[in-house]
Structures are given as structure tokens and as C-alpha cells.
Design a protein around this motif. Structure first.
Motif, PDB file in Angstrom:
ATOM      1  N   ASP A   1     -30.019  -1.842 -12.538  1.00 61.87           N
ATOM      2  CA  ASP A   1     -28.441  -2.010 -13.883  1.00 61.87           C
ATOM      3  C   ASP A   1     -27.211  -2.040 -13.613  1.00 61.87           C
ATOM      4  O   ASP A   1     -26.394  -2.845 -12.401  1.00 61.87           O
ATOM      5  CB  ASP A   1     -28.235  -0.349 -13.623  1.00 61.87           C
ATOM      6  CG  ASP A   1     -27.471   0.011 -15.312  1.00 61.87           C
ATOM      7  OD1 ASP A   1     -26.212  -0.562 -15.640  1.00 61.87           O
ATOM      8  OD2 ASP A   1     -27.050   1.018 -16.184  1.00 61.87           O
ATOM      9  N   THR A   2     -26.594  -3.976 -14.466  1.00 60.44           N
ATOM     10  CA  THR A   2     -25.645  -4.470 -13.599  1.00 60.44           C
ATOM     11  C   THR A   2     -24.554  -3.491 -13.687  1.00 60.44           C
ATOM     12  O   THR A   2     -23.340  -3.826 -13.137  1.00 60.44           O
ATOM     13  CB  THR A   2     -25.305  -5.540 -14.182  1.00 60.44           C
ATOM     14  OG1 THR A   2     -26.266  -5.302 -16.038  1.00 60.44           O
ATOM     15  CG2 THR A   2     -26.514  -6.861 -13.556  1.00 60.44           C
ATOM     16  N   ASN A   3     -24.274  -2.529 -14.544  1.00 59.62           N
ATOM     17  CA  ASN A   3     -23.010  -1.724 -14.579  1.00 59.62           C
ATOM     18  C   ASN A   3     -22.874  -0.883 -13.419  1.00 59.62           C
ATOM     19  O   ASN A   3     -21.807  -1.012 -12.691  1.00 59.62           O
ATOM     20  CB  ASN A   3     -23.413  -0.767 -16.038  1.00 59.62           C
ATOM     21  CG  ASN A   3     -22.795  -0.758 -17.025  1.00 59.62           C
ATOM     22  OD1 ASN A   3     -24.120  -1.999 -17.277  1.00 59.62           O
ATOM     23  ND2 ASN A   3     -22.412  -0.451 -18.084  1.00 59.62           N
ATOM     24  N   VAL A   4     -23.340  -0.430 -12.710  1.00 57.56           N
ATOM     25  CA  VAL A   4     -23.889   0.244 -11.711  1.00 57.56           C
ATOM     26  C   VAL A   4     -23.372  -0.719 -10.488  1.00 57.56           C
ATOM     27  O   VAL A   4     -23.048  -0.950  -9.766  1.00 57.56           O
ATOM     28  CB  VAL A   4     -25.558   1.014 -11.478  1.00 57.56           C
ATOM     29  CG1 VAL A   4     -24.987   1.550  -9.530  1.00 57.56           C
ATOM     30  CG2 VAL A   4     -25.383   1.984 -12.331  1.00 57.56           C
ATOM     31  N   LEU A   5     -24.325  -1.786 -10.254  1.00 54.50           N
ATOM     32  CA  LEU A   5     -23.937  -3.050  -9.343  1.00 54.50           C
ATOM     33  C   LEU A   5     -21.922  -4.001  -9.611  1.00 54.50           C
ATOM     34  O   LEU A   5     -21.978  -3.579  -8.393  1.00 54.50           O
ATOM     35  CB  LEU A   5     -25.295  -3.854 -10.038  1.00 54.50           C
ATOM     36  CG  LEU A   5     -24.528  -5.591  -8.423  1.00 54.50           C
ATOM     37  CD1 LEU A   5     -25.256  -4.457  -7.579  1.00 54.50           C
ATOM     38  CD2 LEU A   5     -25.862  -5.854  -9.457  1.00 54.50           C
ATOM     39  N   ARG A   6     -21.739  -3.990 -10.718  1.00 53.61           N
ATOM     40  CA  ARG A   6     -20.807  -4.063 -11.286  1.00 53.61           C
ATOM     41  C   ARG A   6     -19.856  -3.389 -10.145  1.00 53.61           C
ATOM     42  O   ARG A   6     -18.658  -3.799  -9.733  1.00 53.61           O
ATOM     43  CB  ARG A   6     -20.486  -4.249 -12.527  1.00 53.61           C
ATOM     44  CG  ARG A   6     -19.293  -5.640 -12.697  1.00 53.61           C
ATOM     45  CD  ARG A   6     -19.436  -6.403 -13.912  1.00 53.61           C
ATOM     46  NE  ARG A   6     -19.220  -5.247 -14.608  1.00 53.61           N
ATOM     47  CZ  ARG A   6     -20.422  -4.991 -16.094  1.00 53.61           C
ATOM     48  NH1 ARG A   6     -20.839  -5.599 -16.424  1.00 53.61           N
ATOM     49  NH2 ARG A   6     -20.411  -4.218 -17.228  1.00 53.61           N
ATOM     50  N   ARG A   7     -19.456  -1.950 -10.371  1.00 51.91           N
ATOM     51  CA  ARG A   7     -19.187  -0.766 -10.058  1.00 51.91           C
ATOM     52  C   ARG A   7     -18.621  -0.768  -8.606  1.00 51.91           C
ATOM     53  O   ARG A   7     -17.729  -0.062  -8.075  1.00 51.91           O
ATOM     54  CB  ARG A   7     -18.563   0.046 -10.555  1.00 51.91           C
ATOM     55  CG  ARG A   7     -17.920   0.136 -12.382  1.00 51.91           C
ATOM     56  CD  ARG A   7     -18.588   0.999 -13.379  1.00 51.91           C
ATOM     57  NE  ARG A   7     -17.569   1.366 -14.435  1.00 51.91           N
ATOM     58  CZ  ARG A   7     -16.841   1.432 -14.795  1.00 51.91           C
ATOM     59  NH1 ARG A   7     -15.809   2.309 -14.427  1.00 51.91           N
ATOM     60  NH2 ARG A   7     -16.301   1.573 -15.768  1.00 51.91           N
ATOM     61  N   GLY A   8     -20.107  -0.518  -8.467  1.00 50.86           N
ATOM     62  CA  GLY A   8     -20.501   0.413  -6.721  1.00 50.86           C
ATOM     63  C   GLY A   8     -21.505  -0.923  -5.825  1.00 50.86           C
ATOM     64  O   GLY A   8     -21.280  -0.488  -4.596  1.00 50.86           O
ATOM     65  N   GLY A   9     -21.536  -1.935  -6.303  1.00 47.46           N
ATOM     66  CA  GLY A   9     -22.506  -2.396  -5.268  1.00 47.46           C
ATOM     67  C   GLY A   9     -23.414  -2.541  -4.930  1.00 47.46           C
ATOM     68  O   GLY A   9     -23.808  -1.481  -5.678  1.00 47.46           O
ATOM     69  N   GLU A  10     -24.291  -3.667  -4.307  1.00 42.46           N
ATOM     70  CA  GLU A  10     -25.351  -3.476  -3.745  1.00 42.46           C
ATOM     71  C   GLU A  10     -26.088  -2.079  -3.427  1.00 42.46           C
ATOM     72  O   GLU A  10     -27.038  -1.335  -4.204  1.00 42.46           O
ATOM     73  CB  GLU A  10     -25.961  -4.228  -3.380  1.00 42.46           C
ATOM     74  CG  GLU A  10     -27.688  -5.400  -3.175  1.00 42.46           C
ATOM     75  CD  GLU A  10     -27.471  -5.944  -2.630  1.00 42.46           C
ATOM     76  OE1 GLU A  10     -27.481  -7.144  -2.904  1.00 42.46           O
ATOM     77  OE2 GLU A  10     -28.986  -6.642  -2.550  1.00 42.46           O
TER      78      GLU A  10
END
Ligand SMILES: [Zn+2]
Length: 432
Positions: free
Chosen positions: A363-372
Motif C-alpha cells: 500500500d503506497t499510502n502506508v509506504l509514503r507516510r511510514g516508510g518501508e
């Protein structure tokens, strides 16, 4: 295609009259008699039959709205044409008013011959309720005048009838698909609790959004979903992927509409993308056949979006689309259906479907806000909580982590909306 002779038509008319009498004698009620106004020696085709189905469903919903019940009905589908008879619990003049309203309502109505036979066995004509004669399909003159003077060839009239059915079918399909899409978006936001996302009890990590805003935003996208469906329905290019730029242009316009509606809050950008593609695929498949096959729709969606594959090695929104939404086909939909089968509520089965998506998707929403690191941890946690005894508890535990890390799986929420959309389309689509 089998053609009819004058004798065939006379025989089928005779049979219809016998059927009308039989129903009259049995019930002592007026009889509605539907046949189609198709010129020329070919009276039926798969397209014409779909037009007939649409007419029947219009007639039945009109009677239902008026509180009028059908006591007995008989349907014939033969090479001489489709026909339907019904003994109806109402008076003949009321029925004639309804039948004329249906005949004069739209293009499809002009192809209907919806007669009313009163309990004396007489056909009620339009003059009895002060209505003018019907107009021709092609010009504005009275249909009877054009018929008498043979103003138009039967080929011309047949083609006009097919075009009318195609248009009516497109409108009905677009309405159905659009309605399922809007309803699915509302259902998605209603599912409670959801980790990090807006639901009925929390606004997750989003303090600028709530359920009413999502509802408003969903409603504002109705005509967009209808347009995507029509784009798919009328597509006649060589490669299905040629649809993608057309859908993208509609999507950009829809984003503007959404932002105007929400005063700048991005409620449904991901849903605009995913649902737009799948609505286009639904329009394409439903034109070809009334059979609603979710797998085929997803396969077409993949072909539409085949060039969308993300350059990153991620199973994100774009790659999902390009692959025909494997997470929905293999995980979210089966998990949702299994949940209902074992007795979960719709809400809890939907939570399980969401958690299944969170376990599978990048989920790129999670990736963008939280990182890998946060994305991997959230996926791992979701995997561990798939199909527990208590989906609500599992969602709350994931919610704690999402709130702590200030992330929300918006991409997975879009996939849940898509899952609910396909489920609804399958249930509602049987009449088209
Ligand atoms: Zn005419």
C-alpha cells in the motif's frame, strides 16, 4: 437467422389471442399483452431478446410502483418474436394509461406493443384515454401513415430498432454499474472498525474527513462511473488498452469534481482510478453478454490497464490494475464470501477482506507516510490476523499500530470498495 412468413405471423397472432382469452377466462381480470414492434422478416436476435428483457423489467417495476399485482404471466420466445401475457389485478383504463406512458416514455417504449385487453375481451385503444396515435420510429409522422405508405424500408426500420435497443441497454447498464459503484464506496466507509481509516466511529489518522464527506464525494462521482461504463460499452478499437487514455481523461475530470465537492480533501483519488477501470471493463463485458462474470470483468480490467505496471517492484495500485486485480480475485472476494458463509455479518466479512488485502498489497499510502519498515511490519501483522475468530478485535489491534505510526492503508480501502462493488454487481446484475 430464421425468417418468418406471413403464415407464421398469422399463426403466432392467433396463439396470442388464444392465450389472452385463456387468461381472461381463468381470472376475469384485464390482460396485458406485450410484443415487440420489429419490422421485416427477422423478429428475434440476442440483442432483440435483451431489449425485450429490459422492457419486461420496466413494465414490472412500473406495476410494482403503482401497487398493481400480476396474478399470472406467460412468456414466449420464438422465431416469430418474444411475447408476454399477464393477468393483472387492476382496471383496464388505469392499465391503458400506464401502458401508453411506458410506450411514449423513451426509445425502447416505441418498440413496445403493450396492449390492454379488458374483461369483455376487447382491446382498449389509445383514443379511449384521449391519447394521440404513436409516431414513426424514423420520422415524426404518425406510425400508421408511414406504415401504410411504406415510407421506410424494413431494413431501415430494423436498423433503427436495433440502435434504439443498443442505446437503451447502454443507459440501463451504465445506471446499474454507476449505482453499484457509488453504493460500494458508501459501504466501504461504513465498515467499522478499520485500521487508520475513516469509519463510523473514528476518523483514523485523518482529521479533515468523516463519513458524511465520503458519502458526498461518492455521490459526486456517480456520473463519472456511468461515463466510464459507457466508454467501455461503446468501445470499438482493436486493443482494449486503447480504452485507458479515455478513462484517464474522465478520471482527471472526476478528480476535479471530487475536490470541488470536498473543498479540497482527497477522499477518493484511488477509487476513481480503480473503479473507473473496472466500470469500463464492466461496460465492455455487459455489452457482449448479459451474463455477469466477475473473473472476466477483472481479466478485461487487466487488459485495459496492461501498460500501467508500476516501474517499482511493488504490488501497488497500478500493478494491481495491470494484473487484473489478483488480490481481489484470489483473496478479498473469496475471503468475503467465506466470511458470509460461516455466518459473519457483512461488516465483519468486509473487515476480513480488508485485512486480507493489507496482508498482500504494497500500500503506497502506508509506504509514503511510514516508510518501508512500517509497511513490512503492517503486512506481517495483517498476515498473522487473517481470518481470526474476532475480525473487529483484529482490526482494532491493527488500528493501534496505524495510529501510533500515523499511517492508513488507503490503497487497501480502495480494493475493499472494489470487492464490494463486484459483489453487488453480481447480485444486482441479473436483470440486464
Ligand atoms: Zn416515418
Amino acid at each position: 437467422m430464421k425468417t418468418v412468413s406471413v403464415n407464421d405471423m398469422a399463426k403466432s397472432r392467433e396463439e396470442r389471442v388464444l392465450g389472452q382469452r385463456a387468461l381472461l377466462n381463468k381470472w376475469q381480470m384485464p390482460v396485458l399483452s406485450l410484443s415487440m414492434n420489429i419490422a421485416g422478416p427477422v423478429k428475434t436476435s440476442p440483442l432483440i431478446e435483451r431489449g425485450f428483457d429490459l422492457m419486461l423489467s420496466n413494465i414490472k417495476s412500473c406495476l410494482q410502483k403503482e401497487g398493481i399485482s400480476i396474478v399470472e404471466e406467460r412468456e414466449t420466445r420464438a422465431f416469430t418474436g418474444c411475447a408476454w401475457l399477464a393477468a393483472v389485478n387492476s382496471d383496464a383504463l388505469t392499465l391503458k394509461r400506464l401502458s401508453v406512458a411506458l410506450e411514449d416514455k423513451d426509445g425502447l417504449g416505441r418498440l413496445m406493443d403493450l396492449d390492454v385487453i379488458d374483461i369483455q375481451g376487447q382491446k382498449v385503444d389509445r383514443f379511449a384515454i384521449g391519447q394521440p396515435m404513436r409516431t414513426c420510429l424514423i420520422c415524426d409522422k404518425a406510425a400508421a401513415i408511414c406504415a401504410r405508405s411504406r415510407a421506410h424500408s424494413y431494413q431501415e426500420l430494423f436498423k433503427a430498432a436495433e440502435e434504439i435497443i443498443r442505446t437503451a441497454l447502454c443507459e440501463a447498464i451504465a445506471f446499474l454499474v454507476g449505482d453499484c459503484a457509488v453504493t460500494a464506496l458508501k459501504q466501504e466507509v461504513d465498515v467499522t472498525p478499520k485500521p487508520g481509516l475513516v469509519d463510523k466511529e473514528h476518523t483514523g489518522i485523518h482529521n479533515d474527513m468523516d463519513v458524511p464527506l465520503f458519502y458526498k464525494s461518492a455521490e459526486s462521482l456517480r456520473s463519472y462511473f456511468e461515463s466510464c461504463t459507457k466508454e467501455g460499452y461503446y468501445f470499438n478499437g482493436n486493443e482494449i488498452s486503447e480504452l485507458m487514455p479515455k478513462l484517464r481523461a474522465l478520471g482527471l475530470q472526476a478528480e476535479k469534481t471530487m475536490l470541488q465537492t470536498t473543498k479540497g480533501v482527497n477522499t477518493h483519488q484511488g477509487a476513481i482510478y480503480a473503479l473507473g477501470i473496472v466500470c469500463g471493463a464492466a461496460g465492455l463485458k455487459l455489452r457482449q453478454s448479459p451474463a455477469l462474470d466477475v473473473e472476466k470483468i477483472l481479466k478485461s480490467a487487466g487488459k485495459i490497464a496492461e501498460n500501467e505496471k508500476s516501474p517499482r517492484k511493488l504490488l501497488d495500485a497500478r500493478t494491481q490494475a495491470a494484473l487484473g486485480y489478483p488480490t481481489i480475485r484470489d483473496h478479498a472476494l473469496p475471503v468475503y464470501h467465506r466470511g458470509l458463509e460461516v455466518g459473519l455479518s457483512h461488516n465483519d466479512a468486509a473487515i476480513e477482506a480488508l485485512i486480507a488485502c493489507m496482508a498482500e498489497v504494497d500500500d503506497t499510502n502506508v509506504l509514503r507516510r511510514g516508510g518501508e519498515e512500517v509497511l513490512l511490519e503492517l503486512k506481517r501483522m495483517a498476515k498473522a490476523k487473517r481470518q481470526t475468530d474476532n475480525p473487529k478485535q483484529a482490526a482494532l489491534e491493527l488500528d493501534t499500530y496505524c495510529l501510533q505510526k500515523r499511517v492508513s492503508p488507503g490503497g487497501c480501502a480502495d480494493l475493499l470498495a472494489l470487492t464490494l462493488f463486484l459483489n453487488r454487481l453480481k447480485i444486482k446484475g441479473g436483470h440486464i
